[in-house]
Design a protein around this motif. Structure first.
Motif, mmCIF file in Angstrom:
data_model
loop_
_atom_site.group_PDB
_atom_site.id
_atom_site.type_symbol
_atom_site.label_atom_id
_atom_site.label_comp_id
_atom_site.label_asym_id
_atom_site.label_seq_id
_atom_site.Cartn_x
_atom_site.Cartn_y
_atom_site.Cartn_z
ATOM 1 N N PRO A 171 0.839 -1.202 0.000
ATOM 2 C CA PRO A 171 0.000 0.000 0.000
ATOM 3 C C PRO A 171 0.875 1.254 0.000
ATOM 4 C CG PRO A 171 -0.320 -1.282 2.024
ATOM 5 C CD PRO A 171 0.851 -1.859 1.314
ATOM 6 N N ASP A 188 4.784 -2.539 4.207
ATOM 7 C CA ASP A 188 4.804 -1.084 4.052
ATOM 8 C C ASP A 188 5.948 -0.734 3.109
ATOM 9 O OD1 ASP A 188 2.822 -1.027 5.881
ATOM 10 O OD2 ASP A 188 3.905 0.135 7.399
ATOM 11 N N VAL A 189 5.797 0.381 2.425
ATOM 12 C CA VAL A 189 6.790 0.751 1.427
ATOM 13 C C VAL A 189 7.966 1.502 2.049
ATOM 14 C CG1 VAL A 189 5.780 2.983 0.812
ATOM 15 C CG2 VAL A 189 6.948 1.645 -0.930
ATOM 16 N N ASP A 190 7.828 1.913 3.318
ATOM 17 C CA ASP A 190 8.839 2.798 3.905
ATOM 18 C C ASP A 190 10.033 2.046 4.499
ATOM 19 O OD1 ASP A 190 7.626 1.660 6.053
ATOM 20 O OD2 ASP A 190 6.753 3.498 6.851
ATOM 21 N N GLU A 248 4.220 8.282 -1.644
ATOM 22 C CA GLU A 248 5.482 7.597 -1.338
ATOM 23 C C GLU A 248 6.451 7.634 -2.513
ATOM 24 O OE1 GLU A 248 6.097 6.603 1.608
ATOM 25 O OE2 GLU A 248 4.301 5.811 2.583
ATOM 26 N N ASP A 272 -2.914 4.523 -3.223
ATOM 27 C CA ASP A 272 -4.117 4.889 -2.474
ATOM 28 C C ASP A 272 -4.410 6.388 -2.628
ATOM 29 O OD1 ASP A 272 -6.174 4.994 -0.692
ATOM 30 O OD2 ASP A 272 -4.961 4.699 1.091
ATOM 31 N N ASN A 319 -8.163 8.631 -2.065
ATOM 32 C CA ASN A 319 -7.586 7.986 -0.892
ATOM 33 C C ASN A 319 -8.668 7.204 -0.137
ATOM 34 O OD1 ASN A 319 -6.806 8.644 2.351
ATOM 35 N ND2 ASN A 319 -5.274 7.677 1.084
ATOM 36 N N THR A 354 5.292 9.866 8.159
ATOM 37 C CA THR A 354 4.192 8.988 8.565
ATOM 38 C C THR A 354 2.855 9.633 8.201
ATOM 39 O OG1 THR A 354 3.079 7.877 10.379
ATOM 40 C CG2 THR A 354 4.255 9.898 10.926
ATOM 41 N N LYS A 355 1.872 8.780 7.856
ATOM 42 C CA LYS A 355 0.567 9.290 7.453
ATOM 43 C C LYS A 355 -0.390 9.317 8.645
ATOM 44 C CE LYS A 355 2.310 9.145 3.363
ATOM 45 N NZ LYS A 355 3.536 8.449 3.713
ATOM 46 N N TRP A 356 0.105 8.914 9.813
ATOM 47 C CA TRP A 356 -0.783 8.782 10.959
ATOM 48 C C TRP A 356 -0.594 9.928 11.934
ATOM 49 C CZ3 TRP A 356 -4.521 5.213 11.183
ATOM 50 C CH2 TRP A 356 -4.430 4.151 10.280
ATOM 51 N N ARG A 381 11.580 5.235 9.114
ATOM 52 C CA ARG A 381 11.219 5.300 7.698
ATOM 53 C C ARG A 381 12.424 5.684 6.844
ATOM 54 N NH1 ARG A 381 7.186 7.013 4.706
ATOM 55 N NH2 ARG A 381 5.227 6.197 5.466
ATOM 56 N N TYR A 412 0.823 5.608 -0.142
ATOM 57 C CA TYR A 412 0.129 6.892 -0.162
ATOM 58 C C TYR A 412 1.172 7.990 -0.055
ATOM 59 C CZ TYR A 412 -2.983 10.651 1.338
ATOM 60 O OH TYR A 412 -3.651 11.828 1.454
ATOM 61 N N GLN A 415 10.134 0.102 6.909
ATOM 62 C CA GLN A 415 10.066 -0.140 8.355
ATOM 63 C C GLN A 415 9.835 -1.626 8.604
ATOM 64 O OE1 GLN A 415 7.117 2.950 9.590
ATOM 65 N NE2 GLN A 415 8.668 3.482 11.106
HETATM 66 N N1 UDP Z 1 -0.791 4.166 3.598
HETATM 67 C C1 UDP Z 1 -1.821 4.010 2.675
HETATM 68 N N2 UDP Z 1 -2.933 4.802 2.772
HETATM 69 C C2 UDP Z 1 -3.091 5.728 3.764
HETATM 70 C C3 UDP Z 1 -2.054 5.852 4.720
HETATM 71 C C4 UDP Z 1 -0.924 5.058 4.616
HETATM 72 O O1 UDP Z 1 -1.721 3.182 1.759
HETATM 73 O O2 UDP Z 1 -4.109 6.418 3.791
HETATM 74 C C5 UDP Z 1 0.423 3.309 3.497
HETATM 75 C C6 UDP Z 1 1.737 4.081 3.495
HETATM 76 O O3 UDP Z 1 2.089 4.510 2.205
HETATM 77 C C7 UDP Z 1 2.715 3.039 4.036
HETATM 78 C C8 UDP Z 1 1.841 2.238 4.999
HETATM 79 O O4 UDP Z 1 0.494 2.493 4.629
HETATM 80 O O5 UDP Z 1 3.202 2.162 3.039
HETATM 81 C C9 UDP Z 1 2.093 2.606 6.451
HETATM 82 O O6 UDP Z 1 1.979 3.996 6.628
HETATM 83 P P1 UDP Z 1 2.930 4.816 7.572
HETATM 84 O O7 UDP Z 1 4.348 4.414 7.345
HETATM 85 O O8 UDP Z 1 2.593 6.263 7.353
HETATM 86 O O9 UDP Z 1 2.456 4.359 8.989
HETATM 87 P P2 UDP Z 1 3.391 4.089 10.277
HETATM 88 O O10 UDP Z 1 4.482 3.172 9.837
HETATM 89 O O11 UDP Z 1 3.908 5.417 10.698
HETATM 90 O O12 UDP Z 1 2.457 3.444 11.261
#
Ligand code: UDP
Ligand code: MG
Length: 307
Positions: free
Chosen positions: A9, A93-95, A13, A42, A70, A205-207, A200, A11, A97
């Motif tokens: 997924p 996740d693409v980041d 990125e 997304d 989204n 982060t998207k949260w 990351r 968003y 992590q």
């Molecule tokens: N992501 C997504 N849609 C959203 C929010 C996040 O597809 O509305 C994806 C984002 O690109 C990433 C993964 O979900 O690959 C995790 O997001 P993020 O790293 O922001 O979350 P965290 O690791 O901080 O919990």
């Protein structure tokens, strides 16, 4: 050779995707599986889709789905699993992590140890604001008590699954999706692999904190009806209290006469009980609103473009 689909997924990125692609290629090059990538865009507002198109152009193993807007990570994971064709599916996740170097040993465990799924969890929350960790731990503690499914603290969505398990997850077509619960709900033998938290590689982060709180309420509503029971219990307790107070006041008025006093306490009681009522209504409303969304049966995601 058996095939494995890596569902990613994404968003906003654009910077992370190329780094992710390189790192995963490197990590899985000796694994005896045919890998393919399924990126899910997304509704990104940056060049994410262009980056996906370019990669898909260069490499036949790269596929993508692009949403019309989204829809959230839950929807993106669902779409990826639904459209995946591999005998195995990895969600990542693409980041970066989620460490790609774990994939070979995850496959090993499914192949040789008889697991249907290998899931990962973070053992620490380094680099995260302490207040966020505190609320996250509180959430898991509450869920452990009230939810009927097992939710492992620090569980990531990063997991390696067999086709059978993925099909079961896709068969749960609910609109309000809470994957951490769904993974547990479908059952199957799951091995948990711990790893240390990482930063990351790129992007942000998207949260937000508020989004996380909202997400945790969704999880509670989706996997437990305990709050409804609590609100009934609170209601019953208050009925008893008010009944006892009524008798007490009535007897006191009979014995001591009825001077007009005590209205401040009366006002307090009225506002207090009104507050409790609204609180319980609110709980009911949360379940009702989720039911309403579910009943409408809207699609979980809408695809605009795919390859
Ligand atoms: N992501 C997504 N849609 C959203 C929010 C996040 O597809 O509305 C994806 C984002 O690109 C990433 C993964 O979900 O690959 C995790 O997001 P993020 O790293 O922001 O979350 P965290 O690791 O901080 O919990
Ligand atoms: Mg992340």
């Amino acid at each position: 050779m058996e095939k494995c689909t890596i569902v990613v997924p994404c968003y906003n990125e654009e910077e992370a995707i190329p780094l992710f692609y390189e790192a995963v290629n490197e990590a899985v090059k000796d694994v005896n599986l045919e890998f393919e990538y399924l990126f899910v865009n997304d509704g990104s507002k940056d060049k994410t889709l262009e980056v996906m198109r370019e990669l898909a152009e260069k490499d036949d193993r790269v596929h993508y789905i692009s949403f019309s807007r989204n829809f959230g990570k839950e929807a993106a994971m669902y779409a990826g699993m639904k459209e995946s064709t591999g005998d195995y599916v990895v969600i990542m996740d693409v980041d970066l992590q989620d460490p790609p170097e774990l994939i070979p040993s995850m496959y090993e465990s499914v192949l040789n140890e008889g697991y249907d799924c290998v899931a990962t969890r973070r053992v620490d929350r380094k680099g995260e604001p302490p207040i966020r960790s505190m609320f996250a731990n509180l959430f898991y503690a509450i869920m452990h008590i009230i939810a009927k499914v097992d939710m492992v603290p620090g569980a990531r969505d990063y997991r390696f699954m067999t086709r059978n398990m993925v099909d079961s997850i896709v068969s749960l077509g609910e609109y309000n999706r809470f994957s951490k619960g769904i993974f547990g709900w479908v059952g199957f033998d799951t091995k948990w692999v711990p790893f240390e938290n990482r930063k990351r590689v790129a992007g942000r982060t998207k949260w937000s904190f508020f989004k996380l709180i909202q997400y945790s309420f969704e999880g509670i509503v989706a996997f437990s009806t305990a709050p409804l029971v609590w609100s009934s219990i609170i209601g019953i307790i208050f009925c008893f209290i008010s009944f006892a107070a009524l008798i007490f006041l009535f007897v006191r008025a009979l014995v001591f006469g009825d001077p007009v006093s005590g209205w401040p306490s009366l006002a307090c009681m009225i506002t207090f009980s009104a507050g409790i009522q609204l609180f319980c209504f609110g709980i009911m409303g949360m379940y009702m609103s989720k039911t309403y969304l579910e009943v409408k049966g809207r699609p979980i995601y809408i695809v605009k473009e795919k390859k």
